[in-house]
Design a protein around this motif. Structure first.
Motif, mmCIF file in Angstrom:
data_model
loop_
_atom_site.group_PDB
_atom_site.id
_atom_site.type_symbol
_atom_site.label_atom_id
_atom_site.label_comp_id
_atom_site.label_asym_id
_atom_site.label_seq_id
_atom_site.Cartn_x
_atom_site.Cartn_y
_atom_site.Cartn_z
ATOM 1 N N ALA A 148 0.835 -1.203 0.000
ATOM 2 C CA ALA A 148 0.000 0.000 0.000
ATOM 3 C C ALA A 148 0.869 1.251 0.000
ATOM 4 C CB ALA A 148 -0.932 -0.003 1.206
ATOM 5 N N ALA A 149 1.963 1.217 0.765
ATOM 6 C CA ALA A 149 2.895 2.348 0.767
ATOM 7 C C ALA A 149 3.529 2.503 -0.612
ATOM 8 C CB ALA A 149 3.966 2.142 1.828
ATOM 9 N N GLY A 150 3.856 1.368 -1.249
ATOM 10 C CA GLY A 150 4.426 1.423 -2.588
ATOM 11 C C GLY A 150 3.468 2.043 -3.590
ATOM 12 N N ARG A 151 2.206 1.728 -3.472
ATOM 13 C CA ARG A 151 1.211 2.312 -4.376
ATOM 14 C C ARG A 151 1.143 3.826 -4.187
ATOM 15 N NH1 ARG A 151 -4.216 3.720 -4.753
ATOM 16 N NH2 ARG A 151 -5.337 2.938 -6.607
ATOM 17 N N GLN A 152 1.177 4.274 -2.931
ATOM 18 C CA GLN A 152 1.152 5.709 -2.665
ATOM 19 C C GLN A 152 2.371 6.400 -3.272
ATOM 20 O OE1 GLN A 152 -0.874 4.897 1.689
ATOM 21 N NE2 GLN A 152 0.588 6.571 1.532
#
Length: 782
Positions: A148-152
């Protein structure tokens, strides 16, 4: 012969000997090899096997991977493929699929373009060992937040590149678009993740606290709303299966490193024997013989070929059957330290040193005195071995100031620390390259064989491959310990339970000692003293449940699938059935009467609906003919996963054989990430636990294990597999976090079969395994 892909041979060139950051820089050649081959070859690939055999020159330090960095978890490649890095490993249960599904879901990335690197200590975060049905339960949230952090991060990069606010961007299949543009129209309004990253590392901080199972990753990340899941909760094809079916998959047994030698361990006659002398005469005549490795009580041989090592070990005395300490050219002291087989249960009762109260309610003694009917029973479960079809194997390359391993261990990061301690090396100078091995379902010999290889490699100064023989695996791997359990219960005149007492004597089953390290006089590993795994949830007014733990009984013991709870569930659920039969009550209704926990009640009712349960007391009555049929029921709460099982069995009264015909499982482990993966897990659990129930038992004399082959330690055959294994998933919803599926459905099986045999014949089987001779003896005394 099985064909092996090129990755089976490990390059010796130094340009692969790099830090993790260099590894990521070269990922186009290392990881992206997947995209360069046809689908079948790609699925057979194992990137971890491409790590080199040894460094050139001085030892190189490999610090632990920092979980607070995004590139510790993810790499995006120019062709819009991605790699997930996880410290968890595959043991045949499909966990890479589930973890990849979680990452792909959060990234909005196509599952079939996301690959997984597992376990290798230079490449992955230490997320703790892979055991206890805890991969998805604990690693899943860590990966979910990292992705999820990577997507952000990727959306932020796209916002700058496309010059629009993040709020106007959407992502589908790794393509970021403005206002929902799929990229088929204006190319200036869309961009792939691969184009965004452009071959660079995702070198930014996402934050992490805690360690291994308790690690919290990317606390500020905002995971996707489960209502929008499109990948989690679906069944996707496993990428490893095609290669495994065709023989192209690279197992640790297939790995070769340059300059590699072969080793075998020479075993003593008695487990605690001392090595007195070694006669090396004639060994030089064996083609390819290199050396005898002796260090205190450790004895091994090394040769240029595997056959040479086998022949040298045989000459020194490492044979399947030996008469005593004087047999062979290696001489050992006598040792008879194991308990006599017929004294095992008394030995267990006197070996324990710690009492742990599991449940204490009311006054059991007074309730027993005032009861209308009392029952007593003792349940016994034996030593078992893991029986991995593929024998344990490891390759070690120990040089000046460094050590590298290729191994299938379920705990690569812990093994790294253990090998560093064994070899007196800094942890950062030890690398464990994880490569998949035969599934162990518990801690078998995959760590002990690493120590064997390390000692031999250090002695000869070259990489050494050590593969255990079948008698090594059956005879010397850590064993599931025996347990003896005493139960006592009482009923009033209305058939209500008024007293319950359950005491169990449990040797430690968390023994992580490495045998070779003890033989050289430098013990590595610990005995983690623990109690029986038991979940007591019945609401009896008067209850006394105690585990007597910490005993040791002469063999190194360690966990198998559902350690301890497979055995304690057997005794508890079989004795509940005994009480129900004594009360002449239906065994399902009897259980439900004393359960309050909604999820426990739900799985029992779900299993009954699927089975078509008809209410009646157990023991259906005398049946004519040779074959008798019966049904059994049991349930368990294994670390938050609830499972209820019902089975039909056929008992052959003439031979004593038991055949399990139909099994129904209701399974509640919360949100199911991969339904097909869970179904595979349950089927494997049921088949393996039937084998453990009907067949598996270690035999031993006062000196050593005697059941060292498949004839003396039989397992379930294909023609004994149930005709049907039916499943129903309960509470499969994001409302309930994902718990484990790798072990829970193991636990009820022995009780279910025991209860079904009673229903068919009226006899109680209180000692595992239920081999035909034991069943016939019980029938004769019925």
């Amino acid at each position: 012969m099985n064909a092996r892909p090129e990755s089976a041979a490990v390059p010796g060139t130094s340009d692969f000997d790099a830090s993790r950051r260099q590894f990521l820089k070269t990922s186009g050649g290392l990881v992206l090899g997947f995209s360069l081959f046809g689908p079948l070859a790609a699925m057979a690939e194992q990137p971890a096997t491409r790590i080199p055999a040894s460094p050139s020159g001085a030892a190189q330090a490999f610090p632990a991977v920092d979980p607070a960095r995004l590139d510790a978890w993810l790499a995006i490649h120019p062709d819009n493929t991605a790699t997930l890095f996880t410290g968890k490993v595959e043991q045949g249960n499909g966990s890479p699929n589930a973890l990849a599904q979680i990452a792909a879901e959060e990234l909005d990335f196509p599952f079939d373009r996301l690959y997984v690197v597992m376990g290798t200590t230079t490449s992955t975060v230490d997320q703790g060992p892979t055991y206890g049905s805890m991969a998805v339960r604990y690693a899943g949230p860590q990966i979910r937040h990292a992705a999820a952090a990577g997507r952000q991060v990727l959306l932020s990069m796209a916002s700058k590149r496309l010059r629009v606010p993040v709020e106007q961007l959407t992502v589908r299949d790794g393509v970021v678009s403005v206002g929902g543009d799929s990229g088929h129209g204006d190319k200036s309004r869309s961009i792939t993740y691969g184009e965004l990253v452009d071959g660079k590392r995702l070198d930014m901080t996402i934050g992490a606290t805690g360690k291994t199972f308790d690690m919290k990753v990317a606390p500020d990340a905002r995971p996707k709303d489960p209502s929008k899941y499109t990948i989690v909760g679906t069944s996707v094809p496993r990428k490893d299966i095609p290669g495994k079916v065709t023989g192209e998959f690279t197992y640790v047994h297939d790995v070769k490193v340059p300059n590699m030698l072969h080793g075998r361990v020479v075993r003593p006659y008695g487990i605690g024997s001392d090595l007195l002398e070694v006669d090396e005469s004639g060994l030089r005549d064996i083609p390819g013989f290199v050396a005898v490795v002796r260090q205190r009580n450790f004895l091994g041989v090394v040769a240029e070929t595997e056959w040479g090592a086998i022949k040298a070990a045989e000459k020194l005395g490492s044979k399947r059957v030996r008469k005593g300490p004087a047999d062979g050219q290696a001489k050992w002291s006598d040792w008879r330290g194991l308990p006599a087989a017929d004294a095992l249960w008394d030995t267990l009762r006197h070996a324990s040193g710690k009492d742990t109260t599991v449940a204490k309610r009311g006054n059991v003694d007074a309730a027993l005195r005032g009861a209308a009917k009392t029952l007593k029973a003792t349940y016994c479960t034996p030593f078992e071995t893991h029986g991995s079809i593929g024998p344990e194997l490891a390759i070690a390359d120990v040089g000046k100031g460094y050590a590298k391993f290729w191994a299938g261990t379920q705990m690569p990061h812990q093994a790294r620390r253990d090998m560093a301690e064994l070899l007196d090396l800094p942890v950062e100078n030890v690398v464990v390259n994880w490569v998949e091995a035969s599934g162990q379902y518990g801690r078998n010999g995959l760590e002990p064989v690493m120590a064997d290889a390390a000692i031999m490699s250090r002695a000869v100064g070259r990489p050494v491959r050590v593969q255990w023989m079948r008698w090594d695996s059956h005879g010397w791997d850590p064993k599931e310990p025996p347990i003896v359990q005493d139960l006592e219960g009482a009923l009033d005149h209305a058939g209500n339970v008024v007293a319950w007492r359950h005491h169990m004597w449990v040797p430690t089953y968390s023994d992580t000692r490495l045998l070779a390290s003890e033989l050289i006089g430098k013990p590595v590993g610990q005995i983690h003293l623990g109690d029986a795994a038991i979940q007591y949830e019945y609401e009896f007014d008067h209850a006394d449940v105690v585990s007597h733990g910490e005993g040791r009984v002469g063999l190194i013991t360690s966990w198998m699938r559902a350690p301890g709870q497979f055995e304690t569930t057997y005794a508890m659920e079989a004795f509940v059935d005994e009480l129900a039969a004594a009360a002449r009550q239906d065994p399902l209704a009897f259980r439900l009467k004393y359960l309050k926990e909604p999820r426990a009640i739900a799985v029992l009712k779900a299993a009954a609906r699927q089975y078509g349960w008809e209410s009646r007391p157990a023991f259906r009555g005398k049946q004519s003919g040779r074959l008798a049929t019966g049904r059994g029921i049991a349930w368990v709460n294994r670390d938050g996963s609830r499972v209820a099982t019902i089975a039909d069995v056929v008992v052959d009264r003439d031979t004593g054989g038991i055949r399990v015909k139909r099994v129904v499982v209701a399974h509640d482990c919360g949100l199911v990430v991969s339904p097909d993966g869970l179904r595979n897990q349950i089927e494997g659990n049921i088949i393996q636990s039937i084998s453990r129930t009907l067949h598996e038992e270690i035999a031993f004399d006062r000196a050593h294990v005697t059941s060292r082959d498949w004839a003396s330690y039989p397992i379930l055959r294909f023609n004994e597999i149930p005709d049907s294994i039916e499943m129903v998933f309960v509470n499969d919803s994001a409302e309930y976090p994902s718990n484990g599926g790798g072990e829970p459905s193991t636990c009820p099986t022995a009780a279910v079969i025991s209860n079904a045999v009673y229903d068919a014949t009226g006899i109680r089987l209180r000692q595992k395994p239920f081999r035909p001779e034991r069943v016939k003896a019980a029938l004769a005394h019925a």
